[in-house]
Design an enzyme around this catalytic site. Structure first.
Site, PDB file in Angstrom:
ATOM      1  N   ASP A   1       0.809  -1.220   0.000  1.00  0.00           N
ATOM      2  CA  ASP A   1       0.000   0.000   0.000  1.00  0.00           C
ATOM      3  C   ASP A   1       0.847   1.276   0.000  1.00  0.00           C
ATOM      4  O   ASP A   1       0.302   2.378  -0.007  1.00  0.00           O
ATOM      5  CB  ASP A   1      -0.961   0.007   1.200  1.00  0.00           C
ATOM      6  CG  ASP A   1      -0.236  -0.199   2.519  1.00  0.00           C
ATOM      7  OD1 ASP A   1       0.977  -0.502   2.519  1.00  0.00           O
ATOM      8  OD2 ASP A   1      -0.887  -0.064   3.571  1.00  0.00           O
TER       9      ASP A   1
ATOM     10  N   GLU B   1      12.245  -3.272  12.006  1.00  0.00           N
ATOM     11  CA  GLU B   1      13.276  -2.542  11.253  1.00  0.00           C
ATOM     12  C   GLU B   1      14.554  -2.420  12.083  1.00  0.00           C
ATOM     13  O   GLU B   1      15.650  -2.751  11.620  1.00  0.00           O
ATOM     14  CB  GLU B   1      12.795  -1.132  10.888  1.00  0.00           C
ATOM     15  CG  GLU B   1      11.606  -1.075   9.952  1.00  0.00           C
ATOM     16  CD  GLU B   1      10.275  -0.991  10.681  1.00  0.00           C
ATOM     17  OE1 GLU B   1      10.172  -1.504  11.816  1.00  0.00           O
ATOM     18  OE2 GLU B   1       9.332  -0.412  10.102  1.00  0.00           O
TER      19      GLU B   1
END
Lengths: 258, 258
Positions: free
Chosen positions: A113, A195
């Site tokens: 997205d 991350e």
């Protein structure tokens, strides 16, 4: 686009999962990626079974791809609270790249997205270790970005992150050889720490980071979000001799109709 | 893509307006449109002044475009309740096409947040009068589509709309010569009645409609919606010697930061 085989390849890693917006999202992202030479798209789906409509889309786009099935392990799926979404997918893609990529190549995580300006790929293609750059629409500052200062040697130095937000998944790219050098590099199954955990496992120091996008002043990727459409059920008993039977059949495949 | 000058041109009409998501939306839509030959993009902005970041984006995409300023008339802007959004923009684009287009060309309305599979343009390119096809993510049925039956002559006949929903703005394409034949054709300033009013002003009968997308059984365009990001204000007084000044300056142009 024309292919120069000496150009480092870019592996774009896109986790996905079944929902009504999946095919529209992959369609518009995939169409953008078609503009980029020497790009190999790795779609890793959170599913135990192949999804025909993804394969059909990838084949109709006609550019190089790898489609992986990488379901979230059952233990995490059944856990309450925030789940480590996309970790299993990204791990599967990392394993695949370690096996098939060349050391000069580059990998980049890009959710289905997100919105990317394809100029980003020119920026990251020659990443030697880890490139970093701003991502729009994150947190209170509406951006996740390294803070970059000039240092005495006139190179640039990253001194921190705006608002000390963690680096966003779309905010860095990694050289494949550099990944290989760190045999224990992996992404942790920890929601909100994916991350940071991955970058830490690469054991990077500030000197390893290459600031991109005009020294981290331009936004070339945005963490856009698409409104969700709930699957609906419909009564088509009246439609015995028209197109609606076929249309609804196709919408069921898209999971737009139950 | 290679250009065959005998191919009808497709004019894609995209109304837009200033907001933080404008440039990301135009970026990903514009990148998809780059894949389509003989396409001319008309971006009509609801604004009295030119917006540099739109012009920069259009120039960097590098394909043919026309950028129009078409502000909503003051009376409607100040009206309470639902506003006729995008009407002024689309009217300006229709006028431009009537002046510059060829009779064989085709026009198509496509909002900046919609998602289109570029195969749609193969479907509509040879529209003789008015093409129609399903649009995903509309209303309770999650689709707006003509209902099409085979008639005796083995051609197809449109007998109505799913759920009697009005045709969606992204659900039809019009031949430019056919538009010209209807000198009074226009889009009314009536919220919720824009599409129907325009099609009625073209005086179309069911025989004028050409069902596309495998006789209206496939969805090649979706009415996706993007979550809004509120513009924020930030204090950057600490950032005197780093990239954040430049980054924030660019984010102000994007209206992401106030």
């Amino acid at each position: 686009p024309e292919e120069d085989p000496s150009l480092p390849k870019i592996y774009v890693i896109t986790p996905t999962y079944g929902r009504p917006e999946m095919i529209p999202e992959l369609t518009r992202l995939g169409q953008s990626l078609l503009l980029v030479p020497r790009l190999h798209w790795i779609i890793a789906e959170d599913s135990y079974n192949c999804t025909d409509i993804i394969i059909d889309l990838l084949n109709s786009l006609g550019s190089p791809y790898t489609y992986l099935l990488s379901p979230m392990p059952k233990g995490y799926r059944e856990k309450k609270g925030a789940k480590p979404k996309g970790v299993s997918n990204r791990r599967a893609a990392l394993d695949w790249i370690k096996e098939h990529g060349n050391d000069q190549d580059v990998l980049y995580f890009l959710d289905d997205d997100n919105t990317v300006n394809v100029k980003l790929f020119d920026e990251i293609r020659f990443t030697k270790r880890v490139s970093m750059f701003p991502v729009g629409f994150i947190g209170d500052y509406r951006v996740s970005s390294p803070i970059v200062k000039k240092d005495k040697s006139l190179d640039f130095m990253i001194v921190g992150m705006v608002q000390k937000i963690a680096v966003d998944m779309g905010g860095f790219a990694v050289n494949v050889g550099f990944l290989r050098e760190h045999v224990n590099a992996t992404m942790p199954y920890m929601a909100g720490y994916e991350e940071d955990g991955f970058l830490k496992s690469l054991n990077i120091s500030l000197n390893d980071i290459e600031p991109k996008a005009e020294i981290c002043t331009k936004i070339l990727v945005w963490h856009t979000k698409t409104s969700k459409n709930k699957p609906t059920s419909v009564n088509i008993s009246k439609h015995t001799d028209d197109n609606i039977i076929g249309l609804v059949k196709n919408m069921k495949k898209l999971t737009v109709i139950k």
